[in-house]
Each structure stands twice: as C-alpha cells, then as structure tokens.
Design a protein around this motif. Structure first.
Motif, PDB file in Angstrom:
ATOM      1  N   VAL A 146       0.856  -1.246  -0.199  1.00 48.12           N
ATOM      2  CA  VAL A 146       0.051   0.052   0.004  1.00 48.12           C
ATOM      3  C   VAL A 146       0.829   1.248   0.029  1.00 48.12           C
ATOM      4  O   VAL A 146       0.488   2.249  -0.615  1.00 48.12           O
ATOM      5  N   LYS A 147       2.037   1.216   0.761  1.00 46.69           N
ATOM      6  CA  LYS A 147       3.097   2.577   0.792  1.00 46.69           C
ATOM      7  C   LYS A 147       3.675   2.526  -0.572  1.00 46.69           C
ATOM      8  O   LYS A 147       3.949   3.532  -0.979  1.00 46.69           O
TER       9      LYS A 147
ATOM     10  N   LYS B  90       3.022   2.893  -3.805  1.00 42.99           N
ATOM     11  CA  LYS B  90       1.799   3.744  -4.622  1.00 42.99           C
ATOM     12  C   LYS B  90       1.980   3.463  -6.343  1.00 42.99           C
ATOM     13  O   LYS B  90       3.285   3.218  -6.327  1.00 42.99           O
TER      14      LYS B  90
ATOM     15  N   ASN C 140       0.018   2.028 -14.874  1.00 41.76           N
ATOM     16  CA  ASN C 140       0.568   2.059 -13.537  1.00 41.76           C
ATOM     17  C   ASN C 140       1.399   0.807 -13.064  1.00 41.76           C
ATOM     18  O   ASN C 140       0.690  -0.083 -12.993  1.00 41.76           O
TER      19      ASN C 140
ATOM     20  N   GLN D   7       2.834  -1.382 -10.312  1.00 43.53           N
ATOM     21  CA  GLN D   7       2.342  -1.617  -8.950  1.00 43.53           C
ATOM     22  C   GLN D   7       2.567  -3.241  -8.765  1.00 43.53           C
ATOM     23  O   GLN D   7       2.786  -4.023  -9.693  1.00 43.53           O
TER      24      GLN D   7
END
Length: 306
Positions: A196-197, A199, A213, A215
């Motif tokens: 989650v950190k 991003k 994105n 991730q």
C-alpha cells in the motif's frame, strides 16, 4: 499417446494457418495449468531475488517498462527527462527504495523456499526472433504453515488493451487472503501493508502513446501454481476469460471452422492468454476422450509506427 488423439492432431493441422498445434499429454507433462504451461513452453527461467527487486525499482525510477541499457537501440519510451515528467523526484525515489528494501528484508526473513523467476516473451516453440525481449520478474515463497505467496508486477498491455488499462476487475478477490492459517494470514497482511505504501507509479509505453501504472501485487494459496496464477492475473499478464480471447482470435471468419472442429471433437474447451506488453500469446485447447489436451497456439505482435 492414444491413436485417436494422434488422429485428431493430424486433422487439426488443416487449421494451422497463422497458428501452431498444441498438444499436452497429462501422462508426460502433468496437470495443465497456467504455471505448468509457462514452464513447459520455455517462458520461465530462474532468477536472482535481488535482481527481481532491483528491476521493480528500476521500472518506477525510469517510468518505462524496459531498461534501455539492457537493449541498446530498442526503445519503448522517452525518459522522464525527455518528456519533462515532474511526477518523479529524489524524495519519491528515496521513499520507494526504502519500502522496496523493507519488503525484500521481510520476505527473506519470513518465507522459506524463497525464489525468483523471470518470465520472458521470446518463446522458442513459436520460432520467433525479435530485437529485444520483454521480461518480468516474480517472487515466490512459502510460509512456515505451508501456504504459498507470490508477488508480481503490473504488465503493460499494449496488445489487447483489456479493462481500458485500469486494474483487473476482480483485483480484490485475486489478492484477498482466504487462508485460515495464522502465520500465513499475518505475513500476507504485513506484505499488503508495505505494498500500500508503494503507490502506483505512472509509466509510459511506446513513444509515450501508452500509459499504465506500475504496481506490485501479492497473492496467496495452498498451491504454488495457483498463487502464481492469481498474481499473474492481478498484474494482467495472464487471462483465461473467453471474452477477450474471442475479441482477438475467435472473431474472424477464418476461426469459425476451428471453433466448430473443437466443439465437435473436444470437451472442456479452454483459452489462455499471456501478455508481454507488445507481444500476445494465445492458447485454445480441449480435452480428448483419452485425457490429453489438444489445440492451437497463436502469436500476435503490436507494431506501432509513430
């Protein structure tokens, strides 16, 4: 292999224009699933754990999916400096590095049977040669209570453009922890908090035409192959949804005889799609009466000419 299966393979060769036969003998190759297929077809190589982490860092830092230094003369996108991208900063890079380092430390200290793999777009069985290879890294490990955890990145989809470059519509269920084992649940939760950190970082594809994105996703299962399949689905590298296969491969008139032949001769027809940014691999196969999987495999490129 049973003679009737051999006969079906011979008849299927009448439909191999722009396709190649695909045969999977369960007796010789074991269960047919996403991970076993990738291994058997030559997509997978063992890799260094630290290299996998460094590659994930590098994608975020560069803002593009490949490293120009690794493939000189072949360029997916312009650099952040060239496109005057101010979304990245030394502070953000330092923050990302800290989280990636924390993730690496935690994985090494919490999981057993920890290993990394590279999945590469060049597949010898399809007789393909290109100027460069698109490669992703995944990390797999096992908890002390014998659950498997897999981490995999987003794969840019410049070929099928599924979900309009958004997240997989089933992302929440793919990355959810359904294990009842306490150690596994705790590790999955702690990994998820770090992710989650980290991003999502905006990255660019061909000539800045394509944006996605970057991730990292974490999945868990009691079986290694399933954990990997879930992670590859979350990152949009793998899909078995017939809808998207039909859009690309099954929609043309030339495909109708193939589909009809398979419906007449096979059971449990399935479709696999593997995305390596600008290269797409499709597999359509069905189960024979004697337990073998037989079908066709497809290869497609995205040729972008600015």
């Amino acid at each position: 292999m049973h003679p009737e299966t051999q006969d079906l393979i011979s008849r299927l060769r009448n439909y191999t224009e722009n396709r190649q036969p695909f045969v999977w003998s369960i007796e010789n190759r074991g269960e047919l699933n996403c991970w076993n297929l990738l291994l058997s077809e030559g997509f997978v190589q063992t890799a260094d754990f630290d290299q996998a982490i460094a590659t994930w860092k590098g994608i975020a830092r560069r803002g593009m999916p490949t490293d120009p230094k690794e493939y000189p003369g072949y360029k997916y996108a312009s650099s952040r400096r060239e496109r005057k991208d101010d979304s990245w900063s030394p502070y953000l890079q330092s923050e990302q590095n800290q989280y990636y380092n924390a993730l690496a430390y935690f994985l090494k200290s919490s999981l057993q049977n920890l290993r990394a793999y590279s999945l590469c777009s060049i597949n010898r069985s399809l007789n393909v040669s290109r100027a460069q290879e698109f490669k992703i890294f995944i990390i797999v490990g096992q908890t002390s209570d014998l659950e498997w955890i897999c981490l995999a990145p987003t794969v840019p989809d410049q070929f099928w453009d599924r979900y309009t470059n958004s997240f997989h519509p089933e992302l929440a269920s793919l990355t959810a922890c359904e294990s009842t084992k306490p150690v596994a649940r705790d590790i999955h939760e702690k990994i998820s908090k770090v992710l989650v950190k980290l991003k999502p970082i905006e990255c660019y594809g061909y000539y800045d035409y394509f944006i996605y994105n970057h991730q990292i996703f974490c999945t868990i299962s009691s079986e290694e192959a399933i954990a990997i399949e879930l992670a590859l689905k979350a990152g949009k590298m793998f899909d078995d949804d017939p809808y998207y296969f039909k859009l690309k491969y099954d929609g043309g008139s030339s495909e109708k005889p193939v589909t009809q032949f398979m419906r007449n001769n096979f059971q449990q027809i399935q479709r696999y799609m593997f995305c390596f940014c600008d290269v797409g691999y499709g597999y359509k196969f069905g189960l024979t009466e004697h337990g073998d999987w037989v079908g066709l495999k497809y290869l497609s490129y995205m040729d972008y000419n600015p």
